[in-house]
Design an enzyme around this catalytic site. Structure first.
Site, PDB file in Angstrom:
ATOM      1  N   PRO A 299      -5.884  -2.235  12.534  1.00 31.47           N
ATOM      2  CG  PRO A 299      -4.745  -3.823  12.897  1.00 31.47           C
ATOM      3  CD  PRO A 299      -4.878  -3.387  12.194  1.00 31.47           C
TER       4      PRO A 299
ATOM      5  NE  ARG B  23      -7.418  -8.218   3.612  1.00 33.62           N
ATOM      6  CZ  ARG B  23      -8.135  -6.805   3.163  1.00 33.62           C
ATOM      7  NH1 ARG B  23      -8.796  -5.830   3.652  1.00 33.62           N
ATOM      8  NH2 ARG B  23      -7.705  -6.394   1.667  1.00 33.62           N
TER       9      ARG B  23
ATOM     10  NE  ARG C  29      -8.158   4.878   3.625  1.00 29.48           N
ATOM     11  CZ  ARG C  29      -7.723   5.264   4.415  1.00 29.48           C
ATOM     12  NH1 ARG C  29      -7.328   4.272   5.596  1.00 29.48           N
ATOM     13  NH2 ARG C  29      -6.387   5.668   4.055  1.00 29.48           N
TER      14      ARG C  29
END
Ligand code: ZN
Length: 321
Positions: free
Chosen positions: A2, A123, A302
């Site tokens: 988020p 997680r 990433r």
């Protein structure tokens, strides 16, 4: 994970139910979700039971709920971070959660009645903690407090407003915060000598901008992600910051923030709002501006997505001979 808009939707959804609500009970099902709670503050459940939550605040991706005073104790707040997969769900008591429930608060709102506030986290990167409130260094509100602060509904004075939890104090204000200091941010970019995307992701310079919204803002401002932050002109830096705000506001507007949506629905099931993205996740697809295929490159474990035509790397000018 988020990002700021998703966290703001959670904050706004919780706000009507938690503001002024009494915490009547606390159940901790997984101690790992208390990893940011310092035992030096006292026991997590004992610190919460019998106190009221006065508001729902947010800075970047941190949420906190200032707590009513308790004789002589320092000002404290319940701090929540969603981590990679955390959710804070408002539930009718008795309705069991099928997800991975880690913590449950039993709350009683003077008008809306009883709720469960369920902290669900797959997680375990998220957490809850009771933390001390510290005065803000600039004297402004510690973060965004939504309607409670705006309407002056808080019943316990306003001492909590110009304060921030100790574990949030090192995080810079986010770009939607009215007290965000644009000039200080530009000065930091000029000082940093780092890639511009790294700077956008640096929570000590600006908070709440994650990988997706960084890529989208850089695309909108036509800035390459590795562009040296100190080589970016002030007008371009200003344009980039404006695009950051537009991208975040747009995501917020598309996310909806109604109490009903939060209550009935599960926040952040899909992780992200299904809004239209121009660059992120669009490798090989045409740039919506010029049609050039979007490129993906590795970046800090990433990816960075950008248009190779509009977002050119920095090229130092050749020295004059
Ligand atoms: Zn393009």
């Amino acid at each position: 994970m988020p990002e700021l808009p998703e966290v703001e939707v959670v904050r706004a959804g919780l706000e009507p139910a938690v503001t002024g609500a009494l915490i009547t009970g606390v159940e901790v099902f997984d101690e790992r979700s208390l990893k940011r709670h310092s035992p030096l503050e006292g026991p997590f459940d004992g610190l919460l039971e019998g106190r009221r939550m006065l508001a729902a605040g947010r800075r970047g991706k941190f949420l906190w709920f200032p707590l009513s005073d308790r004789g002589g104790a320092p000002a404290q707040a319940l701090v929540t971070h969603l981590g990679m997969s955390g959710q804070v769900l408002l539930r009718t008591p008795g309705v069991e959660e099928d997800g991975l429930l880690r913590i449950r608060l039993h709350i009683e709102h003077p008008e809306r009645g009883e709720f469960w506030v369920n902290f669900v986290d797959q997680r375990i990167f998220g957490s809850m903690a009771v933390d001390r409130l510290l005065p803000t260094s600039d004297g402004h509100d510690g973060g965004y407090f939504g309607f409670a602060a705006q309407l002056g509904l808080e019943p316990h004075g306003e001492a909590w407003r110009a304060s921030v939890p100790a574990q949030v104090a090192h995080i810079a204000r986010d770009p939607l915060d009215p007290a965000f200091d644009d000039s200080a941010f530009f000065a930091a970019l000029a000082r940093k000598k780092t890639g511009i995307k790294r700077a956008l992701l640096d929570q000590t310079l600006i908070s709440g901008v994650g990988n997706i919204y960084a890529d989208e803002s850089l695309w909108a401002a036509r800035v390459h992600y590795e562009y040296p932050s100190d080589k970016l002109s002030r007008p371009r830096a200003r344009e980039l910051l404006t695009e950051v705000r537009i991208v975040l506001e747009k995501a917020l507007a598309e996310g909806g923030t109604s109490f009903d949506a939060q209550y009935v629905n599960v926040n952040g099931v899909s992780g992200y709002f299904a809004h239209s993205l121009n660059a992120y996740g669009r490798e090989g697809q045409p740039c919506p501006r010029c049609g050039t295929p979007i490129t993906r490159e590795q970046f800090m474990n990433r990816s960075s997505y950008f248009c190779p035509r509009d977002q050119r790397p920095y090229r130092p000018r050749a020295p004059r001979t």
